[in-house]
Structures are given as structure tokens and as C-alpha cells.
Design a protein around this motif. Structure first.
Motif, PDB file in Angstrom:
ATOM      1  N   LEU A   1       0.831  -1.205   0.000  1.00 39.07           N
ATOM      2  CA  LEU A   1       0.000   0.000   0.000  1.00 39.07           C
ATOM      3  C   LEU A   1       0.867   1.257   0.000  1.00 39.07           C
ATOM      4  O   LEU A   1       0.570   2.231  -0.698  1.00 39.07           O
ATOM      5  CB  LEU A   1      -0.922  -0.003   1.228  1.00 39.07           C
ATOM      6  CG  LEU A   1      -2.040  -1.049   1.222  1.00 39.07           C
ATOM      7  CD1 LEU A   1      -2.758  -1.048   2.561  1.00 39.07           C
ATOM      8  CD2 LEU A   1      -3.018  -0.800   0.100  1.00 39.07           C
ATOM      9  N   VAL A   2       1.947   1.237   0.794  1.00 35.26           N
ATOM     10  CA  VAL A   2       2.807   2.420   0.895  1.00 35.26           C
ATOM     11  C   VAL A   2       3.455   2.751  -0.444  1.00 35.26           C
ATOM     12  O   VAL A   2       3.601   3.930  -0.803  1.00 35.26           O
ATOM     13  CB  VAL A   2       3.875   2.198   1.984  1.00 35.26           C
ATOM     14  CG1 VAL A   2       4.934   3.296   1.952  1.00 35.26           C
ATOM     15  CG2 VAL A   2       3.220   2.160   3.356  1.00 35.26           C
ATOM     16  N   LEU A   3       3.834   1.733  -1.185  1.00 35.85           N
ATOM     17  CA  LEU A   3       4.487   1.972  -2.475  1.00 35.85           C
ATOM     18  C   LEU A   3       3.494   2.043  -3.631  1.00 35.85           C
ATOM     19  O   LEU A   3       3.701   2.787  -4.592  1.00 35.85           O
ATOM     20  CB  LEU A   3       5.516   0.864  -2.749  1.00 35.85           C
ATOM     21  CG  LEU A   3       6.665   0.757  -1.741  1.00 35.85           C
ATOM     22  CD1 LEU A   3       7.561  -0.422  -2.097  1.00 35.85           C
ATOM     23  CD2 LEU A   3       7.467   2.039  -1.681  1.00 35.85           C
ATOM     24  N   GLY A   4       2.421   1.277  -3.552  1.00 36.07           N
ATOM     25  CA  GLY A   4       1.500   1.201  -4.665  1.00 36.07           C
ATOM     26  C   GLY A   4       0.578   2.389  -4.801  1.00 36.07           C
ATOM     27  O   GLY A   4       0.362   2.901  -5.910  1.00 36.07           O
ATOM     28  N   VAL A   5       0.014   2.867  -3.689  1.00 34.11           N
ATOM     29  CA  VAL A   5      -0.938   3.982  -3.754  1.00 34.11           C
ATOM     30  C   VAL A   5      -0.281   5.253  -4.285  1.00 34.11           C
ATOM     31  O   VAL A   5      -0.827   5.902  -5.198  1.00 34.11           O
ATOM     32  CB  VAL A   5      -1.592   4.207  -2.379  1.00 34.11           C
ATOM     33  CG1 VAL A   5      -2.445   5.470  -2.382  1.00 34.11           C
ATOM     34  CG2 VAL A   5      -2.443   3.008  -1.988  1.00 34.11           C
ATOM     35  N   PRO A   6       0.892   5.680  -3.788  1.00 37.23           N
ATOM     36  CA  PRO A   6       1.515   6.883  -4.371  1.00 37.23           C
ATOM     37  C   PRO A   6       1.867   6.723  -5.844  1.00 37.23           C
ATOM     38  O   PRO A   6       1.748   7.675  -6.615  1.00 37.23           O
ATOM     39  CB  PRO A   6       2.780   7.079  -3.518  1.00 37.23           C
ATOM     40  CG  PRO A   6       2.506   6.367  -2.249  1.00 37.23           C
ATOM     41  CD  PRO A   6       1.672   5.194  -2.635  1.00 37.23           C
ATOM     42  N   LEU A   7       2.296   5.520  -6.258  1.00 37.03           N
ATOM     43  CA  LEU A   7       2.622   5.318  -7.666  1.00 37.03           C
ATOM     44  C   LEU A   7       1.390   5.448  -8.546  1.00 37.03           C
ATOM     45  O   LEU A   7       1.448   6.000  -9.654  1.00 37.03           O
ATOM     46  CB  LEU A   7       3.277   3.951  -7.855  1.00 37.03           C
ATOM     47  CG  LEU A   7       4.731   3.832  -7.401  1.00 37.03           C
ATOM     48  CD1 LEU A   7       5.220   2.395  -7.554  1.00 37.03           C
ATOM     49  CD2 LEU A   7       5.633   4.782  -8.183  1.00 37.03           C
ATOM     50  N   LEU A   8       0.251   4.925  -8.074  1.00 37.14           N
ATOM     51  CA  LEU A   8      -0.982   5.064  -8.843  1.00 37.14           C
ATOM     52  C   LEU A   8      -1.408   6.520  -8.961  1.00 37.14           C
ATOM     53  O   LEU A   8      -1.893   6.953 -10.013  1.00 37.14           O
ATOM     54  CB  LEU A   8      -2.086   4.232  -8.194  1.00 37.14           C
ATOM     55  CG  LEU A   8      -1.946   2.710  -8.308  1.00 37.14           C
ATOM     56  CD1 LEU A   8      -3.066   2.013  -7.550  1.00 37.14           C
ATOM     57  CD2 LEU A   8      -1.952   2.277  -9.769  1.00 37.14           C
ATOM     58  N   LEU A   9      -1.224   7.278  -7.879  1.00 38.04           N
ATOM     59  CA  LEU A   9      -1.559   8.699  -7.926  1.00 38.04           C
ATOM     60  C   LEU A   9      -0.612   9.474  -8.845  1.00 38.04           C
ATOM     61  O   LEU A   9      -0.989  10.476  -9.453  1.00 38.04           O
ATOM     62  CB  LEU A   9      -1.503   9.296  -6.525  1.00 38.04           C
ATOM     63  CG  LEU A   9      -2.539   8.799  -5.509  1.00 38.04           C
ATOM     64  CD1 LEU A   9      -2.281   9.411  -4.148  1.00 38.04           C
ATOM     65  CD2 LEU A   9      -3.940   9.114  -5.976  1.00 38.04           C
ATOM     66  N   PHE A  10       0.597   8.992  -8.949  1.00 40.62           N
ATOM     67  CA  PHE A  10       1.662   9.721  -9.626  1.00 40.62           C
ATOM     68  C   PHE A  10       1.780   9.352 -11.094  1.00 40.62           C
ATOM     69  O   PHE A  10       2.244  10.142 -11.914  1.00 40.62           O
ATOM     70  CB  PHE A  10       2.973   9.423  -8.884  1.00 40.62           C
ATOM     71  CG  PHE A  10       4.185  10.082  -9.463  1.00 40.62           C
ATOM     72  CD1 PHE A  10       4.437  11.432  -9.262  1.00 40.62           C
ATOM     73  CD2 PHE A  10       5.094   9.347 -10.198  1.00 40.62           C
ATOM     74  CE1 PHE A  10       5.557  12.029  -9.788  1.00 40.62           C
ATOM     75  CE2 PHE A  10       6.220   9.940 -10.726  1.00 40.62           C
ATOM     76  CZ  PHE A  10       6.457  11.287 -10.519  1.00 40.62           C
ATOM     77  N   LEU A  11       1.328   8.126 -11.439  1.00 39.80           N
ATOM     78  CA  LEU A  11       1.685   7.542 -12.732  1.00 39.80           C
ATOM     79  C   LEU A  11       1.099   8.321 -13.911  1.00 39.80           C
ATOM     80  O   LEU A  11       1.808   8.585 -14.886  1.00 39.80           O
ATOM     81  CB  LEU A  11       1.219   6.087 -12.785  1.00 39.80           C
ATOM     82  CG  LEU A  11       1.631   5.295 -14.030  1.00 39.80           C
ATOM     83  CD1 LEU A  11       3.146   5.241 -14.150  1.00 39.80           C
ATOM     84  CD2 LEU A  11       1.046   3.887 -13.968  1.00 39.80           C
ATOM     85  N   ARG A  12      -0.165   8.695 -13.850  1.00 47.70           N
ATOM     86  CA  ARG A  12      -0.804   9.325 -15.009  1.00 47.70           C
ATOM     87  C   ARG A  12      -0.124  10.639 -15.380  1.00 47.70           C
ATOM     88  O   ARG A  12       0.187  10.898 -16.542  1.00 47.70           O
ATOM     89  CB  ARG A  12      -2.281   9.580 -14.710  1.00 47.70           C
ATOM     90  CG  ARG A  12      -3.043  10.204 -15.876  1.00 47.70           C
ATOM     91  CD  ARG A  12      -4.503  10.392 -15.518  1.00 47.70           C
ATOM     92  NE  ARG A  12      -4.646  11.310 -14.417  1.00 47.70           N
ATOM     93  CZ  ARG A  12      -4.688  12.645 -14.552  1.00 47.70           C
ATOM     94  NH1 ARG A  12      -4.569  13.177 -15.757  1.00 47.70           N
ATOM     95  NH2 ARG A  12      -4.829  13.421 -13.512  1.00 47.70           N
ATOM     96  N   HIS A  13       0.130  11.476 -14.386  1.00 46.72           N
ATOM     97  CA  HIS A  13       0.771  12.759 -14.683  1.00 46.72           C
ATOM     98  C   HIS A  13       2.217  12.566 -15.140  1.00 46.72           C
ATOM     99  O   HIS A  13       2.690  13.287 -16.010  1.00 46.72           O
ATOM    100  CB  HIS A  13       0.729  13.657 -13.450  1.00 46.72           C
ATOM    101  CG  HIS A  13       1.253  15.038 -13.719  1.00 46.72           C
ATOM    102  ND1 HIS A  13       0.439  16.096 -14.031  1.00 46.72           N
ATOM    103  CD2 HIS A  13       2.517  15.525 -13.747  1.00 46.72           C
ATOM    104  CE1 HIS A  13       1.171  17.183 -14.241  1.00 46.72           C
ATOM    105  NE2 HIS A  13       2.434  16.863 -14.060  1.00 46.72           N
ATOM    106  N   TRP A  14       2.927  11.583 -14.549  1.00 50.63           N
ATOM    107  CA  TRP A  14       4.325  11.383 -14.919  1.00 50.63           C
ATOM    108  C   TRP A  14       4.460  10.922 -16.362  1.00 50.63           C
ATOM    109  O   TRP A  14       5.335  11.371 -17.109  1.00 50.63           O
ATOM    110  CB  TRP A  14       4.960  10.354 -13.981  1.00 50.63           C
ATOM    111  CG  TRP A  14       6.341   9.966 -14.395  1.00 50.63           C
ATOM    112  CD1 TRP A  14       6.759   8.761 -14.859  1.00 50.63           C
ATOM    113  CD2 TRP A  14       7.493  10.812 -14.429  1.00 50.63           C
ATOM    114  NE1 TRP A  14       8.094   8.782 -15.159  1.00 50.63           N
ATOM    115  CE2 TRP A  14       8.576  10.038 -14.906  1.00 50.63           C
ATOM    116  CE3 TRP A  14       7.724  12.146 -14.100  1.00 50.63           C
ATOM    117  CZ2 TRP A  14       9.846  10.544 -15.055  1.00 50.63           C
ATOM    118  CZ3 TRP A  14       8.996  12.644 -14.252  1.00 50.63           C
ATOM    119  CH2 TRP A  14      10.040  11.853 -14.732  1.00 50.63           C
TER     120      TRP A  14
END
Length: 506
Positions: free
Chosen positions: A288-301
Motif C-alpha cells: 500500500l505504501v508503495l502502490g498507492v503513491p505510484l498510482l496517484l503519480f503515474l498518469r501525470h508522470w
């Protein structure tokens, strides 16, 4: 002598410890020429020790039956509900600009490691009062560490019911054939084993934060709040501290202790295979700690990479760090907000990030830690059950490939976890309905209910469109929130266990 002291009720021992703890803020206030605050803590501590001593003398001459595990559970419930009445006296006398109900609310919030505060302006409280809030939260976290092994585990409560073979609220019949250590000795042995670890980790974090640039008092309160997952801060959060991103990195690593009991102890192992990498709670928490921020970050990145905006890489990493830190903070029910959380929100483009933070707080941390929420082990048991049911949809006659312990977790363990989840949802609905009946709007009522039941007080400041001013709600609503914080700290199954006839038969 020690045997006679351990024979006293748990609530009386906790009151004596609280009275002795009052002398530290009294000395701090005296050094800083806050004589009114110093006298309030010193006099309260002296009177408290005198009263505890008199009650101890009165009980010492009478033969008493050995307290059972259910008696200690009742004492633990009374400690979270009644002990703040004593803890609030020096706070109320030292501040002198608030009501006793507000002081009681503040102490319940601190002792249950919720961290919700009525004083949204930190400058209203002197440093000694901030120190007292942090100490009460720290002692509440230590109490939960000790109670997990000495009180909740023998009764198969607090998350241990998922892996235990006995019913929640009852001992294991296989272990009852052997003579157990009495409850007082068990509490003392657990305290002697865990208290040095707890204090050493707090001291190490305090030293790192001071080296990073925080004032000693700010670093001390933040260190205590991190280990207790209370989120109490004398400067309005770690984003306002002087240690900057270095302090956040250090706090991040210490917050991982709230993901699994195996990070600091092995006395209540929840998995058959030893090792932190085999612990399902720790693995699910890190996912959860690694996956949730990546999901939030991925589209814009991906969008920024397509247009070759490589000059935004530093701000991109800052936004990613803000998401990772805040996700772990709210998953552990600490509630510290990263200084880069605003950047993370901007990069994600999400209009309502408070929903994610509330969901993480509801999941909570590990079993037998200072974190609140539903707990990762219960979520993992429901995941195993769901995975097995999906396999049976494809192959109805298949046989599950797992050990006996895993089979028990995904069957009986998942059943008990689902019952707890339903009780938690009913408690959430009940608290929300009561708050709305007392005049609070629906959205703030939902946020307040989740913040108190998951012991994540800072949600009231970051989950909604605007911060909730707790000082403006009515007196009855504050009492309801106090009851919700106690219910969230002890959990619904433990409260139901108090209605066991064996507790009241004598």
C-alpha cells in the motif's frame, strides 16, 4: 514488595504512573519560569501519589482474588475513559482559558493516541503543555504495546482472533491445561521487555531530529508522537519543523514499526514462518505504501514524459516523496502530513485526496502495535478468503493449496474478520447518525467518525475541503467523540467481551 504492588488493580497502577509523570512537565515549566503551570503539575502529581498511596494501603490489608484477564480488560477500558479525568486537572489548571470538558477531550484524544486537538493554534499552549500532551500520547502507546501481549492476546482480541483457534474473548483451551503466570506478573514481564525498546527507539528518533535541526522540545514531542502514532505536534505538524525533508525521512523509517509487531518483538507471532519478509501484514503494508503513491503519480508522470518536460524531474520526485510519506503516515494512523503533500496532490490531479487518506486510516496498521483502524491482518484474511472463493468459481471441486494455519485464517479467521468489519461499519454509522442529530453536517460527521474510530485525529484537518474546528462543536458532541475514541482504541470485540457473564458473576 513488588508482588504486593502487582496485586493492585491495573487502573490504580496506571494512575500512580501518571502522577509520577506529571513532575517532568512541572520541572520543564519551572525552568522556563512558567510558575503557574509548574505548580499545577507539581500539586496534581503530589495529590495523585498521596491518593494512590492511601487507596493502596486500604486495599493492602484485605485479601484479594487474583485479577483475571477480563478484569484487566475492564481496567484497560476504565483507564481510557476515567484516567483522563485525572490527567486533565493539571492541563486545565495550567491553561486557565478553557473548560474542563475541553481539557478532558484533549487528554482522551492524547491517551488513545488519536491526536485530535481543540487548539488549532499551537501558540495558545506553552511548551510544557505541549510536552504533557506528547507524554500522555506516548504513555498511551506504550500501554497498548503492553496490553496487546498481556491482556488482549490471552483473550484472543485485538486482531489475534484471526489466527487463534479459540473464540474471541476466551482463552485457548489447549493452553488452559497448563498453569499460566498470573496476570500481574504477565503485565510486569511484558512491560520490562517492551518498555526499554520503546524508550530506546524514541530516544534514537529524538536524537536524529535534533541533529536534523529541530528544537529539542519539538524533536522530543515528534519522536514520542511517531512511536505512539498519535500525530501530536507543538508546531502544527512535521511540515513546520526545522528538520525538513531529512526529518521526514527519519520519521518515515520509524513509522514502519506500526506496520507489524515483528519489527520490534516476536512474542505474539501472527505467522507460522519466522522472518519479517514472511509477515503478511508487513508485505501488505509496504504494498500500500508503495502502490498507492505510484498510482496517484503515474498518469501525470507519463504525460510529462511524453512532452519531454524533464526539467520537472526534481519536483516530480518531491511529489512522489510527499505521497509515500503521507500514505505511510495515515496508514499507520499517525496523521503527519508531508511538506510535499500539496505537490503530490497537484501532480495526481485528484480533487478529493481526503477520501484516500480516510481509506488508509480505516485499514490501519499491524496487530499489537500502536496503530488503530481495522488492522492489516484482518484485511489479509479477507483477501485470502476472497481469493479462494474466486478459485472455486473457476474450479468448484478444487482443493486449496495451503497449510493448516492458512486454511484456518481464510475460513474461520476471515469469518471473524468479517464480523469485526461489520461491527466497525455499524459503529461508524451509529456515531455519524448521533453527530448529525446533534447538529453537525453530514460530511464533517463522517470525517469525525472515521478520525475517532481509527484514532487518526489529523484527518479532521486534511480530509475535508476545509479544516474542522473542533472547538466550535457542542458539549454533547465532544462527549460522543470521546466515547468513539475509546471504542476505536479498544475495538468493538473487546467492548463486547466485557459483557461476558464471567466478569460480573462475582
Amino acid at each position: 514488595m513488588s508482588r504486593r504492588i502487582l496485586a493492585f488493580p491495573l487502573l490504580l497502577l496506571l494512575a500512580g504512573i501518571a502522577a509520577m509523570a506529571m513532575f517532568l512537565p512541572a520541572l520543564h515549566a519551572l525552568v522556563h519560569d512558567e510558575h503557574t503551570v509548574s505548580r499545577s503539575f507539581a500539586y496534581s502529581g503530589l495529590l495523585g501519589l498521596a491518593l494512590v498511596g492511601l487507596i493502596g494501603l486500604a486495599l493492602g490489608g484485605n485479601p484479594r482474588r487474583e485479577a483475571s484477564d477480563l478484569n484487566n480488560l475492564l481496567s484497560l477500558c476504565l483507564a481510557f475513559a476515567a484516567l483522563p479525568l485525572f490527567l486533565a486537572i493539571p492541563f486545565y489548571e495550567g491553561l486557565r482559558t478553557t473548560t474542563f470538558l475541553n481539557a478532558y477531550f484533549e487528554m482522551v484524544s492524547s491517551l488513545t493516541t488519536t491526536g485530535a486537538t481543540l487548539f488549532d493554534t499551537p501558540e495558545r499552549l506553552v511548551d510544557s503543555l505541549h510536552l504533557w500532551r506528547g507524554m500522555v500520547g506516548w504513555l498511551g502507546g506504550l500501554l497498548m504495546w503492553i496490553a496487546a501481549s498481556a491482556v488482549l492476546a490471552p483473550l484472543n482480541l485485538g486482531g489475534f482472533e484471526v489466527t487463534a483457534s479459540a473464540e474471541p474473548g476466551q482463552g485457548d483451551m489447549r493452553l488452559d491445561r497448563f498453569e499460566r503466570a498470573n496476570t500481574g506478573r504477565r503485565v510486569a514481564q511484558t512491560a520490562f521487555a517492551l518498555a526499554p525498546i520503546y524508550a530506546a527507539l524514541t530516544g534514537a528518533l529524538w536524537l536524529f531530529l535534533v541533529v536534523g535541526g529541530d528544537r529539542p522540545l519539538v524533536a522530543f514531542v515528534h519522536a514520542m508522537s511517531t512511536m505512539a502514532t498519535s500525530g501530536i505536534s507543538p508546531v502544527g505538524g512535521v511540515q513546520n519543523a526545522g528538520s525538513g525533508i531529512g526529518g521526514e525521512i527519519v520519521i518515515f523509517f520509524f513509522m514502519t514499526f506500526a506496520l507489524s509487531r515483528l519489527t520490534f518483538s516476536s512474542d505474539t507471532i501472527t505467522t507460522a514462518r519466522p522472518g519479517l519478509h514472511n509477515d503478511p501484514e508487513f508485505r501488505l503494508g509496504m504494498l500500500l505504501v508503495l502502490g498507492v503513491p505510484l498510482l496517484l503519480f503515474l498518469r501525470h508522470w507519463v504525460g510529462a514524459y511524453d512532452v519531454e518536460q524533464l526539467e520537472e524531474i526534481p519536483s516530480a520526485f518531491a511529489a512522489l516523496w510527499g505521497g509515500v510519506f503521507s500514505v505511510l503516515s495515515f496508514l499507520s494512523t499517525t496523521g503527519f502530513e508531508s511538506a510535499y503533500w500539496d505537490a503530490a496532490q497537484g501532480w495526481s490531479g485528484l480533487g478529493t485526496p481526503g477520501m484516500i487518506l480516510m481509506g488508509l486510516s480505516l485499514v490501519g496498521g499491524g496487530v499489537a502495535t500502536t496503530a488503530g483502524g481495522v488492522k492489516l491482518l484482518r484485511v489479509y484474511a479477507l483477501y485470502l478468503n476472497g481469493q479462494r472463493e474466486m478459485e472455486r468459481l473457476v474450479h468448484p471441486s478444487s482443493v486449496g493449496r495451503a497449510s493448516a494455519g492458512s486454511r484456518r485464517m481464510r475460513r474461520q479467521g476471515a469469518f471473524v474478520a468479517w464480523i469485526f468489519f461489520m461491527l466497525f461499519a455499524l459503529s461508524l454509522a451509529l456515531i455519524t447518525v448521533i453527530l448529525t442529530a446533534l447538529g453537525i453536517k453530514f460530511e464533517p460527521a463522517i470525517i469525525l467518525s472515521i478520525a475517532t474510530l481509527s484514532t487518526t485525529g489529523p484527518l479532521t484537518q486534511v480530509a475535508g475541503e476545509a479544516p474542522i474546528v473542533l472547538n466550535q462543536i457542542g458539549a454533547w458532541a465532544k462527549l460522543v467523540l470521546c466515547a468513539a475514541m475509546v471504542l476505536g482504541r479498544l475495538e468493538t470485540l473487546a467492548i463486547i467481551a466485557l459483557f461476558n457473564p464471567a466478569l460480573w458473576r462475582d
